[in-house]
Design a protein around this motif. Structure first.
Motif, PDB file in Angstrom:
ATOM      1  N   PRO A   1       0.804  -1.251   0.126  1.00 34.19           N
ATOM      2  CA  PRO A   1       0.130  -0.024   0.024  1.00 34.19           C
ATOM      3  C   PRO A   1       0.827   1.167  -0.091  1.00 34.19           C
ATOM      4  O   PRO A   1       1.822   1.242   0.653  1.00 34.19           O
ATOM      5  N   LEU A   2       0.287   2.290  -0.627  1.00 33.04           N
ATOM      6  CA  LEU A   2       1.220   3.503  -0.692  1.00 33.04           C
ATOM      7  C   LEU A   2       0.695   4.698  -0.114  1.00 33.04           C
ATOM      8  O   LEU A   2       1.030   5.628  -0.340  1.00 33.04           O
ATOM      9  N   ASP A   3      -0.214   4.643   0.642  1.00 33.88           N
ATOM     10  CA  ASP A   3      -1.084   5.553   1.418  1.00 33.88           C
ATOM     11  C   ASP A   3      -0.243   6.618   2.119  1.00 33.88           C
ATOM     12  O   ASP A   3      -0.409   7.702   1.698  1.00 33.88           O
ATOM     13  N   ASP A   4       0.378   6.080   3.007  1.00 32.81           N
ATOM     14  CA  ASP A   4       1.443   7.080   3.556  1.00 32.81           C
ATOM     15  C   ASP A   4       2.343   7.669   2.826  1.00 32.81           C
ATOM     16  O   ASP A   4       2.561   8.916   3.061  1.00 32.81           O
ATOM     17  N   TYR A   5       2.934   7.128   1.934  1.00 32.53           N
ATOM     18  CA  TYR A   5       3.731   7.741   0.888  1.00 32.53           C
ATOM     19  C   TYR A   5       3.073   8.933  -0.002  1.00 32.53           C
ATOM     20  O   TYR A   5       3.697  10.082   0.133  1.00 32.53           O
ATOM     21  N   LEU A   6       2.062   8.342  -0.474  1.00 31.95           N
ATOM     22  CA  LEU A   6       0.979   9.379  -1.252  1.00 31.95           C
ATOM     23  C   LEU A   6       0.601  10.645  -0.464  1.00 31.95           C
ATOM     24  O   LEU A   6       0.526  11.600  -1.055  1.00 31.95           O
ATOM     25  N   ASN A   7       0.052  10.345   1.003  1.00 33.78           N
ATOM     26  CA  ASN A   7      -0.148  11.381   1.696  1.00 33.78           C
ATOM     27  C   ASN A   7       0.816  12.283   2.059  1.00 33.78           C
ATOM     28  O   ASN A   7       0.560  13.641   2.463  1.00 33.78           O
ATOM     29  N   SER A   8       2.095  11.986   1.850  1.00 34.22           N
ATOM     30  CA  SER A   8       3.208  12.965   2.167  1.00 34.22           C
ATOM     31  C   SER A   8       3.700  13.620   1.009  1.00 34.22           C
ATOM     32  O   SER A   8       4.572  14.391   1.084  1.00 34.22           O
ATOM     33  N   TRP A   9       3.076  13.500  -0.088  1.00 30.84           N
ATOM     34  CA  TRP A   9       3.341  13.872  -1.379  1.00 30.84           C
ATOM     35  C   TRP A   9       2.018  14.920  -2.151  1.00 30.84           C
ATOM     36  O   TRP A   9       1.394  14.114  -2.724  1.00 30.84           O
ATOM     37  N   PRO A  10       1.981  16.054  -1.606  1.00 31.29           N
ATOM     38  CA  PRO A  10       0.825  16.903  -1.917  1.00 31.29           C
ATOM     39  C   PRO A  10       0.358  16.712  -3.445  1.00 31.29           C
ATOM     40  O   PRO A  10      -0.756  16.898  -3.909  1.00 31.29           O
ATOM     41  N   GLU A  11       1.512  16.688  -4.338  1.00 26.99           N
ATOM     42  CA  GLU A  11       1.354  16.707  -5.706  1.00 26.99           C
ATOM     43  C   GLU A  11       0.048  15.789  -6.267  1.00 26.99           C
ATOM     44  O   GLU A  11      -0.635  16.014  -6.986  1.00 26.99           O
ATOM     45  N   TYR A  12       0.267  14.638  -5.515  1.00 29.09           N
ATOM     46  CA  TYR A  12      -0.659  13.548  -6.065  1.00 29.09           C
ATOM     47  C   TYR A  12      -1.915  13.824  -5.863  1.00 29.09           C
ATOM     48  O   TYR A  12      -2.762  13.756  -6.683  1.00 29.09           O
ATOM     49  N   LYS A  13      -2.349  14.209  -4.563  1.00 34.59           N
ATOM     50  CA  LYS A  13      -4.003  14.697  -4.236  1.00 34.59           C
ATOM     51  C   LYS A  13      -4.239  15.789  -5.273  1.00 34.59           C
ATOM     52  O   LYS A  13      -5.551  15.809  -5.746  1.00 34.59           O
ATOM     53  N   GLU A  14      -3.318  16.735  -5.430  1.00 34.73           N
ATOM     54  CA  GLU A  14      -3.987  18.182  -6.091  1.00 34.73           C
ATOM     55  C   GLU A  14      -3.854  17.533  -7.548  1.00 34.73           C
ATOM     56  O   GLU A  14      -4.746  18.520  -8.137  1.00 34.73           O
ATOM     57  N   GLN A  15      -2.972  16.743  -7.969  1.00 33.39           N
ATOM     58  CA  GLN A  15      -2.759  16.981  -9.583  1.00 33.39           C
ATOM     59  C   GLN A  15      -3.459  15.678 -10.232  1.00 33.39           C
ATOM     60  O   GLN A  15      -3.764  15.930 -11.407  1.00 33.39           O
TER      61      GLN A  15
END
Length: 462
Positions: A127-141
């Motif tokens: 699972p990548l949730d923790d990594y993705l949550n620490s990378w704002p670009e993902y949720k934004e873009q």
């Protein structure tokens, strides 16, 4: 005293030293049983596995070579080993599964989005949730749909590097010879079959239409072929309300009947079996039949122009003047009038990787705006990143606005573990009607196979 035999002192010492060495190696982040390696105090090596098939240029190889150069130049503690898997789509899935379950699993893998659910269930992906949550670009873009497609049971297991849509390509020159309009938008399935039959009658030595079908073309048959039909009926493959697979329906049978009409040996509209029932049918269609003016209609994907541009596998200067494109209509033209499906590929981190954080740092480089924009343009992908839409190089790609419109009503394959096996059975049903079996019998065989795969409590008929 223990009932076990006592080891000689020398062997006990050797064993203790071996155990100590293993513990030290593991503490340094290395492991003799994974794709992540470390030379003790030296840099770690991350292995990236991806598919390589067909004619060059190999866009994933080009992309990851650029990533490798950038990562290694900025971080001497990381080395990247590129591992191209030379195989067609079906064989790639099999080989990758074997790698991910082995003691020498790669760290980063190219994952077909429709296999995420089954590979998670098999324990292959992290699972990548923790990594993705620490990378704002993902949720934004990343578009919401592109975040959802790699999500299973509430957790995200991959980052989409591109998506696609499907439509109806047609050769304007052949249409003109057949007396058909060169600006063409079929309103229903009957319009497509009528055009194909007109071409067969009036333009000799041309294949009227292509619809991918049968087991050899694997998921291309299911998605570009069958589901582009089924999702245009009143029925679906999976009922999200009842949470059951629909294993028998009028829409299912009507879709098989369409396939049967295309491949009716007495009035063949599609390619002959030596082309259609081949694992290389996709390359034959896109790199030979279409550029050579030997195929009139092709229900296919948004990625085709990637073959025809300068530097592509089959450069074709006149493709924009020659090829038209239309939306795939629903069966009878009723709402929503048109249908398309989206899929695409992601990169995931394997569950057995010993360096997940470092692997994710590499993914952030690969998926940066400029790096991903370059890849999406070269690979003829619809970008998953919102901010790439306005990149000049991407914006100037022919048909980008048409494909973007299709994304507005796109649908996806059911992302559940049973799907890959059911997909094979759909291909089997298609191949059976190609070879003369009735749609009724082919659907009955699918119903039985699907029930065995999914379980009697998880299926329904309509």
């Amino acid at each position: 005293m223990s009932n076990r035999l006592k080891k000689p002192a020398s062997l006990s010492l050797i064993s203790s030293l071996a155990l100590l060495a293993m513990l030290v190696l593991q503490a340094c982040g290395g492991s003799p049983s994974t794709g992540s390696t470390s030379g003790g105090s030296g840099p770690i090596t991350l292995t990236v596995a991806y598919q390589q098939f067909g004619s060059p240029p190999y866009q994933d190889q080009i992309w990851w070579t650029k990533v490798k150069q950038q990562v290694e130049a900025s971080n001497p503690n990381i080395k990247i080993k590129l591992l191209p898997i030379v195989a067609d789509e079906g064989a790639y899935y099999t080989k990758l599964d074997l790698m991910m379950r082995s003691n020498n699993a790669p760290d980063i893998v190219r994952e077909d989005s429709f296999l995420v659910g089954s590979d998670v269930t098999a324990g292959y992906l992290a699972p990548l949730d923790d990594y993705l949550n620490s990378w704002p670009e993902y949720k934004e873009q990343w578009f919401d749909s592109m975040q959802k497609i790699t999500t299973f049971n509430g957790h995200n297991y991959g980052i989409m590097n591109g998506t696609d849509v499907r439509a109806v390509w047609y050769n304007k020159d052949i249409f003109k010879k057949a007396g058909l309009p060169t600006e063409w938008q079929p309103k229903n399935w009957a319009d497509i079959l009528t055009a194909a039959r007109t071409i067969k009658a009036k333009v000799p030595n041309v294949i009227p239409m292509n619809l991918y079908s049968g087991i050899p073309m694997d998921e291309a048959s299911t998605m570009q072929g069958f589901e582009m039909l089924l999702y245009g009926t009143k029925h679906t493959l999976y009922n999200y309300d009842s949470k059951k697979w629909v294993v028998s329906s009028k829409g299912f049978q009507d879709s098989l009947d369409f396939v049967k009409q295309v491949y009716d040996q007495k009035n063949l509209l599609g390619p002959t079996n030596d082309i259609a029932l081949s694992t290389t049918a996709g390359n034959t269609v896109s790199q030979q039949l279409l550029p050579q003016g030997k195929l009139a209609i092709d229900i296919d994907g948004s990625w085709l122009p990637g073959n025809w541009v300068k530097g592509g596998a089959a450069p074709w200067d006149q493709w924009q003047q020659t090829m038209g494109i239309a939306k795939m209509p629903t069966q009878f033209g009723d709402d929503p009038k048109y249908v398309t499906l989206s899929g695409g590929w992601a990169d995931s981190i394997t569950a057995r990787s010993q360096h997940k954080k470092e692997a994710f740092d590499v993914l952030k480089v690969a998926y940066s705006k400029d790096m991903l924009a370059s890849y999406d343009v070269a690979a003829a992908q619809i970008t998953p990143r919102k901010d790439i839409v306005d990149v000049a190089e991407y914006k100037n790609v022919p048909l980008s606005s048409f494909f973007t419109e299709l994304v507005g009503f796109t649908q996806f394959r059911p992302g559940f573990p049973a799907y890959p096996k059911l997909s094979v059975e759909i291909d089997r049903a298609m191949q059976q009607v190609m070879q003369g079996q009735s749609s009724t019998d082919a659907m009955k065989a699918y119903q039985q196979a699907a029930t065995n795969i999914a379980g009697a409590d998880n299926v329904e008929t309509k």
